[in-house]
Design an enzyme around this catalytic site. Structure first.
Site, mmCIF file in Angstrom:
data_model
loop_
_atom_site.group_PDB
_atom_site.id
_atom_site.type_symbol
_atom_site.label_atom_id
_atom_site.label_comp_id
_atom_site.label_asym_id
_atom_site.label_seq_id
_atom_site.Cartn_x
_atom_site.Cartn_y
_atom_site.Cartn_z
ATOM 1 N N ALA A 12 0.835 -1.204 0.000
ATOM 2 C CA ALA A 12 0.000 0.000 0.000
ATOM 3 C C ALA A 12 0.866 1.249 0.000
ATOM 4 C CB ALA A 12 -0.940 -0.009 1.198
ATOM 5 N N GLU A 13 1.898 1.273 0.840
ATOM 6 C CA GLU A 13 2.863 2.383 0.833
ATOM 7 C C GLU A 13 4.260 1.868 1.119
ATOM 8 O OE1 GLU A 13 -1.043 4.198 2.345
ATOM 9 O OE2 GLU A 13 0.304 2.723 3.270
ATOM 10 N N THR A 14 5.241 2.580 0.594
ATOM 11 C CA THR A 14 6.660 2.338 0.856
ATOM 12 C C THR A 14 7.274 3.675 1.260
ATOM 13 O OG1 THR A 14 6.738 0.579 -0.799
ATOM 14 C CG2 THR A 14 8.841 1.533 -0.116
ATOM 15 N N PHE A 32 5.434 6.560 -0.898
ATOM 16 C CA PHE A 32 4.935 6.230 -2.237
ATOM 17 C C PHE A 32 3.963 5.059 -2.171
ATOM 18 C CE2 PHE A 32 8.802 8.494 -2.991
ATOM 19 C CZ PHE A 32 8.674 9.092 -4.226
#
Length: 260
Positions: A12-14, A32
């Protein structure tokens, strides 16, 4: 390169941790999704603080991250990490009928709540959609052919109902973000602050002077989460938005990158 890595991981996010860019922050954190960079997000912020403390890079009980919306203070306590989000901005109220159609629901399943479909942001805008009951929220099927017309330009969609599955929860929630490359998110901290502000503004919960809220999310995905939200209010104005929870270490890895 950061966007390519996030797309490869397909989470979902990094997050990427960089040196601070301003003196009132300790780290610059860029976040991101697989599709785009986010100005702020909740779970990546809390998780990044957890990892940095585990690696010995945060020594005390607090840290300030520089994110796309400015400084984000984070408090680290045993068993709980909590971020402070920006004060809310309340945006447009949307017509329930096309939103319901895009979710494959009947408009009455929204309008029976007596609450509006409303855009709220504490850094990232979300369209909050109140639903009558668990039956409605479980039956959602996204109609991508209608999505852009009903919701384009108004942020991602966060649906909730006050009928819950677990004792101690305040609302049962789901979040859909196809524009971010996320069909559904099991836990959305960046939406949880605005959710709490919505609930306080419309009298679903009372904040005199503080409301403590638990959002249960991700249950339909088999990935349940329980997000703790605190909203503080003075003179009818929301003055502090806090979102937090616990973290668990899962694993580690490394990349070998060939730069162009």
């Amino acid at each position: 390169m950061m966007q390519r890595i996030a797309r490869e991981l397909n989470l979902a996010e990094t997050t990427f941790v960089l040196p601070p860019e301003r003196p009132d922050t300790d780290f610059r954190v860029r976040i991101f999704t697989p599709a785009k960079e986010m100005p702020m997000a909740g779970h990546p912020t809390v998780g990044t603080a957890f990892v940095l403390r585990k690696e010995g890079l945060i020594k005390g009980s607090s840290v300030v991250f520089g994110e796309g919306v400015g400084p984000i203070p984070v408090t680290l306590a045993p068993g709980h990490i909590e971020m402070q989000q920006n004060r809310p901005e309340f945006g447009a109220q949307l017509d329930a009928a096309p939103v319901a159609e895009a979710l494959s629901l009947d408009a009455s399943e929204i309008t029976d709540t007596g609450l509006p479909v409303e855009v709220v942001s504490c850094g990232v805008p979300f369209a909050f959609v109140p639903l009558r009951d668990l039956n409605a929220i479980r039956r959602i099927k996204l109609r991508m052919d209608l999505w852009e017309t009903a919701l384009g330009g108004h942020g991602e969609v966060f649906v909730f109902t006050t009928e819950v599955e677990n004792a101690g929860s305040t609302v049962h929630s789901r979040m859909f973000a196809p524009e971010f490359g996320i069909t559904e998110d099991p836990a959305t901290g960046g939406a949880s602050g605005p959710l709490g502000c919505y609930l306080v503004k419309h009298g679903v919960v009372r904040a005199e002077p503080r409301a403590d809220i638990v959002s249960e999310q991700g249950i339909e995905m088999g990935r349940p989460s329980f997000i703790r939200i605190a909203i503080e209010q003075t003179g009818g104005e929301i003055v502090k938005v806090l979102v937090g929870g616990d973290c668990r270490y899962v694993g580690a890895g490394y990349f070998e990158l060939d730069y162009p």
